[in-house]
Design a protein around this motif. Structure first.
Motif, PDB file in Angstrom:
ATOM      1  N   LEU A 107       0.862  -1.167   0.000  1.00  0.00           N
ATOM      2  CA  LEU A 107       0.000   0.000   0.000  1.00  0.00           C
ATOM      3  C   LEU A 107       0.902   1.220   0.000  1.00  0.00           C
ATOM      4  CD1 LEU A 107      -3.063   0.622   0.144  1.00  0.00           C
ATOM      5  CD2 LEU A 107      -2.850   0.617   2.639  1.00  0.00           C
ATOM      6  N   ASP A 108       0.749   2.100  -1.009  1.00  0.00           N
ATOM      7  CA  ASP A 108       1.647   3.238  -1.196  1.00  0.00           C
ATOM      8  C   ASP A 108       0.945   4.570  -0.965  1.00  0.00           C
ATOM      9  OD1 ASP A 108       4.293   2.299  -2.033  1.00  0.00           O
ATOM     10  OD2 ASP A 108       3.268   1.450  -3.765  1.00  0.00           O
ATOM     11  N   PHE A 109       1.678   5.497  -0.345  1.00  0.00           N
ATOM     12  CA  PHE A 109       1.193   6.857  -0.112  1.00  0.00           C
ATOM     13  C   PHE A 109       2.318   7.834  -0.447  1.00  0.00           C
ATOM     14  CE2 PHE A 109      -0.965   3.943   2.660  1.00  0.00           C
ATOM     15  CZ  PHE A 109      -2.309   4.287   2.507  1.00  0.00           C
ATOM     16  N   GLY A 110       1.934   9.035  -0.880  1.00  0.00           N
ATOM     17  CA  GLY A 110       2.940  10.019  -1.234  1.00  0.00           C
ATOM     18  C   GLY A 110       2.425  11.418  -1.037  1.00  0.00           C
ATOM     19  N   PRO A 111       3.160  12.421  -1.523  1.00  0.00           N
ATOM     20  CA  PRO A 111       2.743  13.818  -1.347  1.00  0.00           C
ATOM     21  C   PRO A 111       1.509  14.123  -2.195  1.00  0.00           C
ATOM     22  CG  PRO A 111       4.649  13.693  -2.779  1.00  0.00           C
ATOM     23  CD  PRO A 111       4.420  12.304  -2.262  1.00  0.00           C
ATOM     24  N   GLU A 112       0.536  14.737  -1.565  1.00  0.00           N
ATOM     25  CA  GLU A 112      -0.695  15.086  -2.268  1.00  0.00           C
ATOM     26  C   GLU A 112      -0.601  16.509  -2.795  1.00  0.00           C
ATOM     27  OE1 GLU A 112      -3.495  13.626   1.036  1.00  0.00           O
ATOM     28  OE2 GLU A 112      -4.432  12.942  -0.821  1.00  0.00           O
ATOM     29  N   PRO A 113      -1.487  16.885  -3.739  1.00  0.00           N
ATOM     30  CA  PRO A 113      -1.495  18.272  -4.219  1.00  0.00           C
ATOM     31  C   PRO A 113      -1.710  19.242  -3.057  1.00  0.00           C
ATOM     32  CG  PRO A 113      -2.849  16.869  -5.614  1.00  0.00           C
ATOM     33  CD  PRO A 113      -2.472  16.037  -4.433  1.00  0.00           C
ATOM     34  N   ASP A 115      -1.217  23.784  -1.928  1.00  0.00           N
ATOM     35  CA  ASP A 115      -1.103  25.141  -2.452  1.00  0.00           C
ATOM     36  C   ASP A 115       0.288  25.344  -3.057  1.00  0.00           C
ATOM     37  OD1 ASP A 115      -3.626  25.674  -1.562  1.00  0.00           O
ATOM     38  OD2 ASP A 115      -2.990  26.702   0.275  1.00  0.00           O
ATOM     39  N   GLY A 116       0.311  25.830  -4.268  1.00  0.00           N
ATOM     40  CA  GLY A 116       1.578  26.086  -4.931  1.00  0.00           C
ATOM     41  C   GLY A 116       2.187  24.882  -5.596  1.00  0.00           C
ATOM     42  N   ILE A 117       1.537  23.715  -5.488  1.00  0.00           N
ATOM     43  CA  ILE A 117       2.058  22.493  -6.107  1.00  0.00           C
ATOM     44  C   ILE A 117       0.986  21.922  -7.024  1.00  0.00           C
ATOM     45  CG2 ILE A 117       2.767  20.099  -5.695  1.00  0.00           C
ATOM     46  CD1 ILE A 117       4.136  20.959  -3.202  1.00  0.00           C
ATOM     47  N   THR A 118       1.331  21.694  -8.257  1.00  0.00           N
ATOM     48  CA  THR A 118       0.383  21.099  -9.195  1.00  0.00           C
ATOM     49  C   THR A 118       0.648  19.607  -9.320  1.00  0.00           C
ATOM     50  OG1 THR A 118       1.874  21.612 -11.024  1.00  0.00           O
ATOM     51  CG2 THR A 118       0.146  23.220 -10.529  1.00  0.00           C
ATOM     52  N   PRO A 119      -0.410  18.821  -9.589  1.00  0.00           N
ATOM     53  CA  PRO A 119      -0.229  17.367  -9.685  1.00  0.00           C
ATOM     54  C   PRO A 119       0.388  16.942 -11.010  1.00  0.00           C
ATOM     55  CG  PRO A 119      -2.514  17.947 -10.063  1.00  0.00           C
ATOM     56  CD  PRO A 119      -1.809  19.227  -9.703  1.00  0.00           C
ATOM     57  N   ASP A 120       1.571  17.483 -11.304  1.00  0.00           N
ATOM     58  CA  ASP A 120       2.196  17.237 -12.591  1.00  0.00           C
ATOM     59  C   ASP A 120       2.743  15.824 -12.683  1.00  0.00           C
ATOM     60  OD1 ASP A 120       3.938  18.203 -10.548  1.00  0.00           O
ATOM     61  OD2 ASP A 120       5.547  18.365 -12.024  1.00  0.00           O
ATOM     62  N   ASN A 121       2.504  15.192 -13.805  1.00  0.00           N
ATOM     63  CA  ASN A 121       3.091  13.883 -14.120  1.00  0.00           C
ATOM     64  C   ASN A 121       2.804  12.809 -13.071  1.00  0.00           C
ATOM     65  OD1 ASN A 121       4.321  14.940 -16.479  1.00  0.00           O
ATOM     66  ND2 ASN A 121       5.957  15.784 -15.240  1.00  0.00           N
ATOM     67  N   GLY A 122       1.782  12.993 -12.259  1.00  0.00           N
ATOM     68  CA  GLY A 122       1.413  11.985 -11.282  1.00  0.00           C
ATOM     69  C   GLY A 122       2.237  11.984 -10.021  1.00  0.00           C
ATOM     70  N   PHE A 123       3.253  12.854  -9.916  1.00  0.00           N
ATOM     71  CA  PHE A 123       4.107  12.838  -8.736  1.00  0.00           C
ATOM     72  C   PHE A 123       3.389  13.375  -7.503  1.00  0.00           C
ATOM     73  CE2 PHE A 123       7.650  12.989 -11.962  1.00  0.00           C
ATOM     74  CZ  PHE A 123       8.141  11.729 -11.661  1.00  0.00           C
ATOM     75  N   PHE A 124       2.374  14.208  -7.699  1.00  0.00           N
ATOM     76  CA  PHE A 124       1.615  14.758  -6.586  1.00  0.00           C
ATOM     77  C   PHE A 124       0.141  14.394  -6.733  1.00  0.00           C
ATOM     78  CE2 PHE A 124       5.442  17.296  -6.991  1.00  0.00           C
ATOM     79  CZ  PHE A 124       5.897  17.355  -5.685  1.00  0.00           C
TER      80      PHE A 124
END
Length: 320
Positions: A107-113, A115-124
């Motif tokens: 089960l994986d979790f990571g940084p979510e979108p 303020d100031g961060i766009t969900p570019d390329n799936g990284f966020f």
């Protein structure tokens, strides 16, 4: 002791100059000689670790159809549930060779979108939170905060160890794509289990922080001697290893050591269910990874490096 995983007490780092220098020296030796070390003296509460282990065990005991409700979207978005045999870690290191998929679910979790961060390329991308158990989300959020603080301390130690300004490492992680992974290696009733449950690989990022229960069949690191050595965090310890990025940044002064999860012996196979909690500290996706003078590696962005390795681990897997 030859081929031993060193233990480093980081408890006084930053409060005592002499002890801080000694910690930096011990860390440099470990990163040059083994790429792995165990730490004590951190501030992560044992109770928060125990709570997350309890919640993880409850999740992985759920019926498969319930777990699949949290299945990740696939491709290069590292979120949600990956079923048994859904990843082939060894393919990320040697993609041109056929490998057996890993005998685990995760089960994986990571940084979510934000303020100031766009969900570019799936990284966020947004996390996928399971409905059950109810305590899993707050346990993960609390534990991730502890891991982020600990990882920052380790980067500061790395900077002192290498005699470089700490902002060089810290600035490369301001918009980091660090990830928390819960792993379950189920017990096996097969008469002929695979020799490993997690194939030999190196991690992608800057550093990894791992803890695991003490089930038979665990983590091993391949040291420069060629020997595979058990890596067994004792209660209150964390296993630390450096990922692919640190050898690039240090121009091979430090080593990213292959490691694997072995299968339990036949006598313990029915009692070999194993759980691990792994925090992968990873730079910003657009951080340029390159050493200084006379580089051994061409420069790359961390996002490009991560995507190549991640997708390779999916192409040889056989998840349902």
């Amino acid at each position: 002791m030859p081929d031993a995983i060193p233990v480093i007490d980081i408890g006084q780092y930053g409060t005592d100059s002499a002890r801080s220098a000694a910690i930096a020296t011990e860390t440099d030796r470990a990163c040059r000689e083994t790429g792995f070390f165990l730490i004590t003296g951190h501030d992560v509460p044992k109770s928060d670790t125990a709570t997350l282990f309890s919640e993880a065990r409850q999740f992985f005991r759920l019926p498969t159809e319930q777990k699949l409700k949290s299945r990740g979207p696939g491709g290069h978005i590292a979120r949600g549930y990956t079923p048994f045999r859904g990843e082939t870690l060894a393919a990320g290191t040697s993609p041109d060779t056929t490998h057996t998929p890993d005998l685990k679910e995760m089960l994986d979790f990571g940084p979510e979108p934000a303020d100031g961060i766009t969900p570019d390329n799936g990284f966020f991308a947004p996390d996928i939170w399971p409905e059950q158990p109810a305590g899993l989300k707050p346990a993960i959020q609390a534990y991730t905060r502890h891991m982020s603080t600990l990882a920052t301390t380790l980067l500061r130690i790395f900077a002192e160890t290498l005699n470089v300004p700490e902002h060089i490492f810290l600035n490369a992680h301001r918009r980091n794509i660090s990830a928390l992974r819960l792993i379950c290696y189920p017990e096996s009733d097969s008469p002929s289990p695979a020799p490993t449950r997690g194939g030999a690989h190196t991690d992608y990022g800057s550093l990894t922080i791992l803890t695991a229960d003490n089930a038979t069949g665990g983590l091993q690191a391949k040291l420069r001697s060629g020997n595979w050595v058990d890596v067994i965090p004792q209660p209150g310890q964390f296993a630390i290893n450096i990922g692919d990025i640190m050898p690039v940044w240090t121009n091979d002064r430090w080593v990213s050591t292959p490691h694997r999860v072995i299968a339990a012996p036949a006598s313990d196979r029915a009692r070999s269910r194993r759980h691990s909690i792994v925090f992968f500290h990873q730079p910003d996706p657009d951080a340029i990874i390159a050493p200084g003078d006379t580089p051994h590696y061409p420069p790359t962005t961390y996002g490009d490096h991560w995507r190549r390795k991640w997708l390779a681990t999916r192409q040889q897997s056989a998840a349902p």
